[in-house]
Write a protein that holds these residues in place. Sequence first.
Motif, short mmCIF file in Angstrom:
data_model
loop_
_atom_site.label_atom_id
_atom_site.label_comp_id
_atom_site.label_asym_id
_atom_site.label_seq_id
_atom_site.Cartn_x
_atom_site.Cartn_y
_atom_site.Cartn_z
N ASN A 24 20.51 4.36 -15.28
CA ASN A 24 20.69 3.31 -14.28
C ASN A 24 20.82 2.00 -15.04
OD1 ASN A 24 20.73 1.65 -12.07
ND2 ASN A 24 18.87 2.47 -11.14
N ALA A 25 22.03 1.46 -15.11
CA ALA A 25 22.30 0.30 -15.95
C ALA A 25 21.68 -0.98 -15.43
CB ALA A 25 23.81 0.11 -16.11
N LEU A 26 21.17 -0.98 -14.21
CA LEU A 26 20.31 -2.04 -13.68
C LEU A 26 19.58 -1.46 -12.49
CD1 LEU A 26 19.67 -4.56 -11.59
CD2 LEU A 26 19.36 -4.92 -14.02
N GLY A 27 18.28 -1.40 -12.61
CA GLY A 27 17.49 -0.85 -11.53
C GLY A 27 16.05 -1.27 -11.67
N GLY A 28 15.16 -0.31 -11.60
CA GLY A 28 13.75 -0.61 -11.75
C GLY A 28 12.91 0.55 -11.29
N LEU A 29 11.64 0.50 -11.63
CA LEU A 29 10.68 1.48 -11.17
C LEU A 29 9.58 0.73 -10.44
CD1 LEU A 29 10.29 3.81 -14.31
CD2 LEU A 29 11.73 4.17 -12.30
N SER A 30 9.43 1.02 -9.17
CA SER A 30 8.39 0.37 -8.37
C SER A 30 8.26 1.15 -7.06
CB SER A 30 8.74 -1.09 -8.06
OG SER A 30 9.91 -1.17 -7.26
N ASN A 31 7.15 0.91 -6.38
CA ASN A 31 6.95 1.48 -5.06
C ASN A 31 7.01 0.34 -4.05
OD1 ASN A 31 6.16 2.67 -2.68
ND2 ASN A 31 4.39 3.72 -3.55
N VAL A 69 16.40 3.45 -17.50
CA VAL A 69 16.76 2.42 -16.53
C VAL A 69 16.60 1.06 -17.18
CG1 VAL A 69 14.41 2.53 -15.58
CG2 VAL A 69 16.23 1.46 -14.26
N ASN A 70 17.58 0.20 -16.96
CA ASN A 70 17.52 -1.19 -17.38
C ASN A 70 16.68 -1.96 -16.37
OD1 ASN A 70 17.99 -3.88 -18.16
ND2 ASN A 70 20.06 -3.91 -17.29
N CYS A 71 15.48 -2.36 -16.77
CA CYS A 71 14.56 -3.05 -15.88
C CYS A 71 14.66 -4.56 -16.10
CB CYS A 71 13.12 -2.61 -16.15
SG CYS A 71 12.82 -0.86 -15.89
N THR A 72 14.67 -5.32 -15.02
CA THR A 72 14.73 -6.77 -15.12
C THR A 72 13.36 -7.31 -15.50
OG1 THR A 72 16.49 -6.90 -13.48
CG2 THR A 72 15.24 -8.92 -13.91
N LEU A 73 13.27 -7.93 -16.67
CA LEU A 73 12.07 -8.59 -17.12
C LEU A 73 12.29 -10.09 -17.11
CD1 LEU A 73 11.98 -5.69 -18.63
CD2 LEU A 73 10.36 -6.81 -20.15
N GLY A 74 11.18 -10.81 -17.12
CA GLY A 74 11.25 -12.24 -17.37
C GLY A 74 11.69 -13.07 -16.19
N TYR A 75 11.92 -14.31 -16.47
CA TYR A 75 12.23 -15.32 -15.47
C TYR A 75 13.65 -15.12 -14.93
CZ TYR A 75 12.75 -20.03 -13.47
OH TYR A 75 12.96 -21.09 -12.64
N VAL A 76 13.77 -15.20 -13.62
CA VAL A 76 15.08 -15.25 -12.98
C VAL A 76 15.24 -16.57 -12.26
CG1 VAL A 76 16.64 -14.17 -11.31
CG2 VAL A 76 15.15 -12.74 -12.71
N ILE A 125 14.55 0.21 -20.50
CA ILE A 125 15.37 -0.72 -21.28
C ILE A 125 15.01 -2.12 -20.84
CG2 ILE A 125 17.73 -1.41 -21.88
CD1 ILE A 125 18.59 1.44 -20.85
N TYR A 126 14.62 -2.96 -21.77
CA TYR A 126 14.24 -4.33 -21.43
C TYR A 126 15.49 -5.19 -21.29
CZ TYR A 126 9.32 -3.38 -22.77
OH TYR A 126 8.04 -2.91 -22.86
N GLY A 127 15.65 -5.79 -20.13
CA GLY A 127 16.82 -6.62 -19.88
C GLY A 127 16.48 -7.87 -19.09
N PHE A 128 17.24 -8.93 -19.29
CA PHE A 128 17.10 -10.17 -18.53
C PHE A 128 18.25 -10.28 -17.54
CE2 PHE A 128 15.20 -12.46 -22.51
CZ PHE A 128 14.05 -11.71 -22.40
N GLN A 129 18.01 -10.91 -16.38
CA GLN A 129 19.08 -11.20 -15.43
C GLN A 129 19.40 -12.69 -15.39
OE1 GLN A 129 20.34 -9.28 -11.75
NE2 GLN A 129 18.35 -8.26 -11.75
N ASN A 130 18.93 -13.41 -16.34
CA ASN A 130 19.27 -14.82 -16.51
C ASN A 130 18.89 -15.16 -17.93
OD1 ASN A 130 19.91 -17.52 -16.08
ND2 ASN A 130 18.74 -17.71 -14.20
#
Length: 370
Positions: A24-31, A69-76, A125-130
């Motif tokens: 998943n090139a951009l997604g996340g794991l959460s409930n 999965v590429n998870c969004t980390l950090g400040y957006v 996978i650690y990724g930023f969205q900004n």
Amino acid sequence: MAGPSPALAQRPAAGRWRNAIIVNALGGLSNPNVFSKGADSAIQRGVRRRRTLDARTLADAHASGVTAVNCTLGYVAGEGDPFEVTISDIANYDQMIRAQSRDLVKILTAADIVQAKRDRRIGLIYGFQNAVMVGDDPTRIDMFADLGVRIIQLTYNPANTIGDGSMAPQNRGLTPFGREVVERLNQNRIMVDLSHSGQRTCLEAARVSKQPISINHTGCRAITDLPRNKTDQELRLVADRGGFVGIYFMPFLDLDGSAMAEDVVRHIEHAVKVCGEDHVGIGTDGPVTQIDDLESYRERLAEEVAFRKRSGIGAAGEGPNTLPFVIDLRGPTQFHRLAELLRARGHSRLQIEKILGGNFLRHARTVWGG
């Protein structure tokens, strides 16, 4: 006589794609069902609580077959210093992986994705969205690379010091500083992601980057003319230069905001037509675990959309009545269901496995190595 339950009906499909690498090139794991009433969203707070994944989230992720999965980390957007928020978030993710290492692994190279599949662990996978946490110091990118960040998206929807986002009306493209940032990302072998970018920013970044770039979660503007989707010119240039395009499971796939699984298939097929079968994958922009109580969720969604609008980070095509996911392509069966829909359309096993994760893996080998 009643037919088989959805879970039973999915067993043959899950078995058919058991050996496929799914990324998943951009997604996340959460409930998303675990929510404290009245609490601000993570994006609104600008900071995040200490992370852990509950049993359902992990069970759903394993059942889905997702490899990484590429998870969004950090400040957006929102409150807090972008750099400090981001460093704190990276530390939180590292701690979570250490605490749940039987299920999770941090992805640094393409080989790590293959190993995660063998080990039956889920790669993060650690990724930023900004990229605003870079500030005015491109050497921070070196630090992020050392901390394991592997994907950096240049902009969110508005403009920043690097370039214009998809909702910036001027469409000015990359700034001189943005060119420095792209060069530094290349030096550190960090994937340059042009999701959310304006058209000129995307085209210019693809041309100046010495490595192929990606658009990890988007749709096709030729089908649905909304700013968050990419033109054929952008898609074609990214593919021609060896890059990767991920199609999302988002309302922007339909002008009315009520996207369905058939819309995802339609956008994937158009992207394959423009880019070729070696450059298209998926970036759902959502978790695996589905929301159980949609009516309660709609109240939270209205608050989130209102905040995004006030903050100037919303996008055309989102609203309080547009669910940010595809209603019939969610939950732990989503990837296998998509594979079966593509199979029913006549796509070969090889083509489908490329879309599920093979093409992202190819791109990762080019940029990260391994």
